[in-house]
Design a protein around this motif. Structure first.
Motif, mmCIF file in Angstrom:
data_model
loop_
_atom_site.group_PDB
_atom_site.id
_atom_site.type_symbol
_atom_site.label_atom_id
_atom_site.label_comp_id
_atom_site.label_asym_id
_atom_site.label_seq_id
_atom_site.Cartn_x
_atom_site.Cartn_y
_atom_site.Cartn_z
ATOM 1 N N ILE A 129 -5.333 -42.203 17.105
ATOM 2 C CA ILE A 129 -3.980 -41.759 16.771
ATOM 3 C C ILE A 129 -3.888 -40.228 16.702
ATOM 4 C CG2 ILE A 129 -4.311 -41.867 14.256
ATOM 5 C CD1 ILE A 129 -1.474 -42.901 14.027
ATOM 6 N N THR A 130 -4.968 -39.580 16.283
ATOM 7 C CA THR A 130 -4.985 -38.118 16.222
ATOM 8 C C THR A 130 -4.789 -37.519 17.611
ATOM 9 O OG1 THR A 130 -6.516 -38.235 14.361
ATOM 10 C CG2 THR A 130 -6.298 -36.112 15.467
ATOM 11 N N LEU A 131 -5.489 -38.069 18.589
ATOM 12 C CA LEU A 131 -5.374 -37.575 19.957
ATOM 13 C C LEU A 131 -4.003 -37.860 20.542
ATOM 14 C CD1 LEU A 131 -6.798 -36.165 22.261
ATOM 15 C CD2 LEU A 131 -7.805 -38.352 22.930
ATOM 16 N N VAL A 132 -3.396 -38.993 20.198
ATOM 17 C CA VAL A 132 -2.050 -39.323 20.684
ATOM 18 C C VAL A 132 -1.048 -38.279 20.216
ATOM 19 C CG1 VAL A 132 -0.142 -40.961 20.509
ATOM 20 C CG2 VAL A 132 -2.459 -41.791 20.890
ATOM 21 N N PHE A 133 -1.013 -38.001 18.912
ATOM 22 C CA PHE A 133 -0.041 -37.060 18.379
ATOM 23 C C PHE A 133 -0.318 -35.631 18.838
ATOM 24 C CE2 PHE A 133 0.797 -40.402 15.103
ATOM 25 C CZ PHE A 133 2.158 -40.532 15.362
ATOM 26 N N ALA A 134 -1.581 -35.276 18.939
ATOM 27 C CA ALA A 134 -1.927 -33.929 19.399
ATOM 28 C C ALA A 134 -1.439 -33.709 20.823
ATOM 29 C CB ALA A 134 -3.435 -33.710 19.312
ATOM 30 N N SER A 135 -1.649 -34.675 21.689
ATOM 31 C CA SER A 135 -1.222 -34.520 23.085
ATOM 32 C C SER A 135 0.291 -34.488 23.201
ATOM 33 C CB SER A 135 -1.813 -35.649 23.934
ATOM 34 O OG SER A 135 -1.394 -36.912 23.477
ATOM 35 N N LEU A 136 0.992 -35.330 22.437
ATOM 36 C CA LEU A 136 2.465 -35.313 22.468
ATOM 37 C C LEU A 136 3.007 -33.952 22.050
ATOM 38 C CD1 LEU A 136 3.455 -38.819 21.017
ATOM 39 C CD2 LEU A 136 3.906 -37.960 23.318
ATOM 40 N N CYS A 137 2.440 -33.387 21.002
ATOM 41 C CA CYS A 137 2.900 -32.070 20.524
ATOM 42 C C CYS A 137 2.621 -30.987 21.561
ATOM 43 C CB CYS A 137 2.212 -31.724 19.207
ATOM 44 S SG CYS A 137 2.733 -32.738 17.810
ATOM 45 N N ILE A 138 1.438 -31.006 22.146
ATOM 46 C CA ILE A 138 1.079 -29.991 23.142
ATOM 47 C C ILE A 138 1.994 -30.076 24.352
ATOM 48 C CG2 ILE A 138 -0.715 -29.305 24.792
ATOM 49 C CD1 ILE A 138 -2.766 -30.055 22.621
ATOM 50 N N PHE A 139 2.255 -31.274 24.846
ATOM 51 C CA PHE A 139 3.099 -31.427 26.028
ATOM 52 C C PHE A 139 4.552 -31.047 25.737
ATOM 53 C CE2 PHE A 139 -0.030 -34.838 27.647
ATOM 54 C CZ PHE A 139 -0.776 -33.870 28.306
ATOM 55 N N ALA A 140 5.058 -31.411 24.553
ATOM 56 C CA ALA A 140 6.437 -31.067 24.200
ATOM 57 C C ALA A 140 6.613 -29.551 24.091
ATOM 58 C CB ALA A 140 6.826 -31.746 22.884
ATOM 59 N N ILE A 141 5.662 -28.889 23.439
ATOM 60 C CA ILE A 141 5.729 -27.426 23.300
ATOM 61 C C ILE A 141 5.615 -26.761 24.666
ATOM 62 C CG2 ILE A 141 4.514 -25.410 22.375
ATOM 63 C CD1 ILE A 141 3.735 -27.183 19.966
ATOM 64 N N ALA A 142 4.751 -27.279 25.517
ATOM 65 C CA ALA A 142 4.570 -26.704 26.855
ATOM 66 C C ALA A 142 5.859 -26.774 27.657
ATOM 67 C CB ALA A 142 3.442 -27.440 27.583
ATOM 68 N N TYR A 143 6.565 -27.902 27.591
ATOM 69 C CA TYR A 143 7.816 -28.046 28.353
ATOM 70 C C TYR A 143 8.868 -27.053 27.863
ATOM 71 C CZ TYR A 143 11.817 -30.266 30.633
ATOM 72 O OH TYR A 143 12.936 -30.504 31.402
ATOM 73 N N ARG A 144 8.971 -26.925 26.547
ATOM 74 C CA ARG A 144 10.009 -26.060 25.975
ATOM 75 C C ARG A 144 9.679 -24.576 26.087
ATOM 76 N NH1 ARG A 144 14.774 -27.478 25.662
ATOM 77 N NH2 ARG A 144 15.112 -25.946 24.006
ATOM 78 N N THR A 145 8.442 -24.234 26.343
ATOM 79 C CA THR A 145 8.067 -22.818 26.435
ATOM 80 C C THR A 145 7.670 -22.439 27.859
ATOM 81 O OG1 THR A 145 5.818 -23.378 25.692
ATOM 82 C CG2 THR A 145 7.391 -22.666 24.017
ATOM 83 N N TYR A 146 6.509 -22.905 28.290
ATOM 84 C CA TYR A 146 5.988 -22.488 29.586
ATOM 85 C C TYR A 146 6.835 -23.034 30.736
ATOM 86 C CZ TYR A 146 2.364 -20.843 32.802
ATOM 87 O OH TYR A 146 1.669 -20.173 33.786
ATOM 88 N N GLY A 147 7.296 -24.273 30.601
ATOM 89 C CA GLY A 147 8.128 -24.842 31.655
ATOM 90 C C GLY A 147 9.420 -24.065 31.839
ATOM 91 N N ILE A 148 10.095 -23.744 30.744
ATOM 92 C CA ILE A 148 11.345 -22.980 30.822
ATOM 93 C C ILE A 148 11.083 -21.558 31.302
ATOM 94 C CG2 ILE A 148 13.209 -21.995 29.412
ATOM 95 C CD1 ILE A 148 13.176 -24.579 27.787
ATOM 96 N N PHE A 149 9.950 -20.989 30.902
ATOM 97 C CA PHE A 149 9.571 -19.661 31.399
ATOM 98 C C PHE A 149 9.431 -19.674 32.923
ATOM 99 C CE2 PHE A 149 5.869 -17.143 32.832
ATOM 100 C CZ PHE A 149 6.365 -15.860 32.632
ATOM 101 N N LEU A 150 8.777 -20.680 33.459
ATOM 102 C CA LEU A 150 8.628 -20.779 34.911
ATOM 103 C C LEU A 150 9.984 -20.939 35.591
ATOM 104 C CD1 LEU A 150 5.570 -23.208 35.062
ATOM 105 C CD2 LEU A 150 5.551 -20.803 35.741
ATOM 106 N N ALA A 151 10.852 -21.746 34.996
ATOM 107 C CA ALA A 151 12.164 -21.999 35.603
ATOM 108 C C ALA A 151 13.053 -20.760 35.599
ATOM 109 C CB ALA A 151 12.855 -23.144 34.869
ATOM 110 N N ASN A 152 13.067 -20.035 34.478
ATOM 111 C CA ASN A 152 14.004 -18.920 34.322
ATOM 112 C C ASN A 152 13.459 -17.574 34.789
ATOM 113 O OD1 ASN A 152 15.801 -20.734 33.188
ATOM 114 N ND2 ASN A 152 15.251 -20.224 31.084
ATOM 115 N N LYS A 153 12.179 -17.328 34.558
ATOM 116 C CA LYS A 153 11.613 -16.018 34.857
ATOM 117 C C LYS A 153 10.868 -15.968 36.192
ATOM 118 C CE LYS A 153 12.890 -14.020 30.989
ATOM 119 N NZ LYS A 153 13.844 -12.875 30.988
ATOM 120 N N VAL A 154 10.052 -16.963 36.447
ATOM 121 C CA VAL A 154 9.209 -16.932 37.644
ATOM 122 C C VAL A 154 9.992 -17.389 38.871
ATOM 123 C CG1 VAL A 154 7.087 -17.758 38.705
ATOM 124 C CG2 VAL A 154 7.158 -17.316 36.238
#
Length: 614
Positions: free
Chosen positions: A11-36
């Protein structure tokens, strides 16, 4: 630190991966879309500009997400992490999380962007325009060759799961007419997507629930109890029809329907893990990180990077991202959701597969994934790796599970092992196992249908340079001829090969294609004057090139040649040679572009170094 990880529950790995992927989409993904990439909805996408009702079809973004996710999420995120569990759960988990966020999702998003900006055309065509025609031609042959190996590897994993499994095979077969019904409904009235979806889900559930009774030997079980050869031929026939029929009739609705099954099953598995909270029984790292394992012969570095393919980064995604998906994208801003988002979803699938494998007793895991002779030798050296629960599973399921290599069966047993621990579910092990096998087969087939269609596109482009008539994507004789030829190419490997020989070659070729796509897209970003933002693709592209060439060299010199597998060694060497030619052309273009100081504007007012016809 390792002692703390040893006590980690799933369960620790499940929640850790969900948090990492959600943060990545809202930060790095949007950065790639808007800036790059600076995605711009004012640009008309190929699906709208070249709409033909056959291949170029503007599609609802949710439906397209379903198609794209279903097409890219094949055997890789399921089989790769399961095989990599041989090294322990930590190496696989780290590579999935880091590789998916910084490599795979970036790769998928930028490749899709490049194809949308180039009329939805292939990676080879993009390379021809962004680098030079010679490099583009070599890239075309490389992509076609790698696609053949990819589809062969995926098909073999599917065959391993479906042969002599009537219930699973029946459910997979039923998804085809269900998809056609959905396609006809959505084609006749696009506003009835919800109705078509509900009907498709209802029919699929009816097939799953009623299939077990129907598959009794005295009813229909005899009709679907196919051996490996029969399943091999059937998969090739399916690939041919999926390549020829319009995308709206079979490909898109089937992938859309499959996505409900895939995401629903993964969600169920995640919920099951939360409820059961199983411990990770596989060690954090195993002695096989240094090589000599019964599942993967090489060491964790660099073999982890070619064993876990689609779950972290995959060149096969470049084929889909420059094949069917860019021809169906309605708006450019949807590239973030479809490209980056679908890859993160696939990364989560890979984490679930890794957990399912690592919660098995290690002895059971190796008994399933190692050939019987190799497992006997393993137990002689490591007596603690004897089977524990496997005989009980075999009794419940009614199959001999020893030596069912390829990862698919151990994943199904792992999922059944988790589900059976939920209250009142213990007596349903056989249902869970067969459901899991069917679930994996659906994953794989949705990549085979899209991959075969894209392979036909590539073959038409290559033949079209000699016979221009083949460039007409509406010319039915050309469609049929190239579909038959391409299907026969990967079908031959499927019929004559095995998963242990094809999968490592697939992994090496697949990852080299991913690095190739990143290098080509970096060239495009340099031309578009993106400056330091080019490092977003250049760094993962160069990294994947280094580790994959390293793994490929070891695979050829330490495994293929000593075993006198000269054909596989030659195929692996050919792939590496083709990629060296492509990389040389790209790096030469990089130097040329970096020396250009003048800036011009395209018709949308964006500043670029060189104008290229899109």
């Amino acid at each position: 630190m390792l002692e703390a990880l040893d006590k980690m529950n799933a369960i620790t790995l499940v929640f850790a991966s969900l948090c990492i992927f959600a943060i990545a989409y809202r930060t790095y993904g949007i950065f790639l879309a808007n800036k790059v990439l600076k995605l711009n909805d004012e640009r008309i996408t190929p699906a709208v500009k070249y709409a033909d009702g056959h291949d170029y079809v503007a599609t609802n973004k949710n439906v397209l997400f379903g198609h794209h996710f279903a097409a890219i999420a094949a055997a890789g995120p399921l089989v790769g992490p399961v095989l990599a569990a041989q090294f322990g759960f930590l190496p696989g988990a780290l590579w999935i999380l880091v590789g998916c966020v910084l490599g795979g999702a970036v790769h998928d998003m930028v490749v899709l962007f490049a194809s949308v900006r180039h009329k939805g055309q292939s990676l080879a065509t993009i390379a021809s325009k962004e680098i030079d025609p010679v490099t583009g031609t070599v890239a075309g042959f490389a992509v076609l060759f790698i696609l053949v190996l990819t589809l062969a590897g995926l098909s073999l994993a599917c065959i391993s799961a479906m042969h002599n499994a009537p219930w699973s095979l029946f459910i997979v077969a039923v998804t085809i007419p269900i998809a056609i019904i959905m396609g006809l409904i959505m084609r006749r009235n696009p506003a009835k997507i919800a109705f078509a979806s509900g009907l498709g889900i209802a029919l699929l559930l009816a097939a799953i629930i009623g299939g077990h009774s129907l598959m009794q030997e005295d009813v229909l079980g005899w009709a679907f109890n196919w051996d490996k050869s029969t399943v091999s031929i059937a998969i090739c026939v399916y690939g041919f029809f999926a390549s020829v029929l319009p995308v709206w009739l079979l490909l898109v609705p089937r992938d859309y329907l499959s996505t409900y099954l895939k995401i629903g099953t993964i969600a169920m598995l995640a919920i099951g893990i939360v409820v059961v909270q199983p411990q990770m029984l596989m060690d954090v790292v195993t002695p096989f990180i240094h090589g000599g394992g019964p599942v993967i012969g090489g060491p964790v570095m660099p073999f982890i990077f070619i064993t876990i393919a689609c779950g972290a980064i995959s060149g096969f995604h470049a084929i889909i991202g420059t094949g069917t998906t860019p021809k169906m994208l309605s708006r450019e801003r949807e590239i973030l959701f479809v490209g980056y988002g679908a890859m993160l979803a696939e990364g989560f699938v890979a984490i679930m597969a890794l957990i399912a494998a690592c919660t098995l007793v290690p002895g059971d895991y190796f008994a399933i994934n190692a050939p019987k002779e190799a497992y006997d030798s393993l137990v002689a050296v490591h007596p603690n790796l004897v089977v524990t629960d496997l005989p009980w599973f075999e009794e419940q399921i009614g199959l001999d599970l020893h030596g069912r290599t390829g990862g698919a069966v151990s994943l199904a047993v792992g999922m059944a092992h988790i589900f059976r621990q939920i209250p009142f579910m213990d007596h349903l092990v056989a249902y869970w196992y067969n459901f899991a096998v069917m679930f994996e087969a659906v994953f794989i087939l949705t990549a085979i249908d899209a991959g075969t269609r894209v392979g036909r596109f590539f073959l038409q482009e290559l033949v079209g340079k000699v016979s221009p008539r083949f460039n007409d994507k509406d010319w039915m004789p050309g469609i049929i001829i190239t579909s038959i030829v391409f299907t026969s190419m990967w079908g031959y490997l499927v019929y004559t090969g095995n998963i242990s020989s094809i999968w490592p070659l697939f992994g090496m070729s697949n990852q080299l294609l991913a690095s190739c796509a990143l290098i080509v897209c970096t060239t495009m970003l340099l031309r578009m004057n993106k400056g330091v933002y080019c490092l977003c693709t250049a760094i993962p592209g160069i990294f994947m090139s280094i580790v994959t060439f390293w793994a490929g060299w070891l695979q050829i010199t330490t495994q293929y040649l000593p075993k006198q597998q000269y054909l596989l060694a030659a195929l692996g060497g050919l792939v590496m040679l083709l990629m060296i030619i492509i990389f040389f052309g790209a790096f030469r273009k990089w130097v040329e572009l970096m020396n250009i100081k003048t800036i011009v504007k395209d018709k949308y007012g964006e500043q670029v170094k060189v104008l290229v016809e899109e």
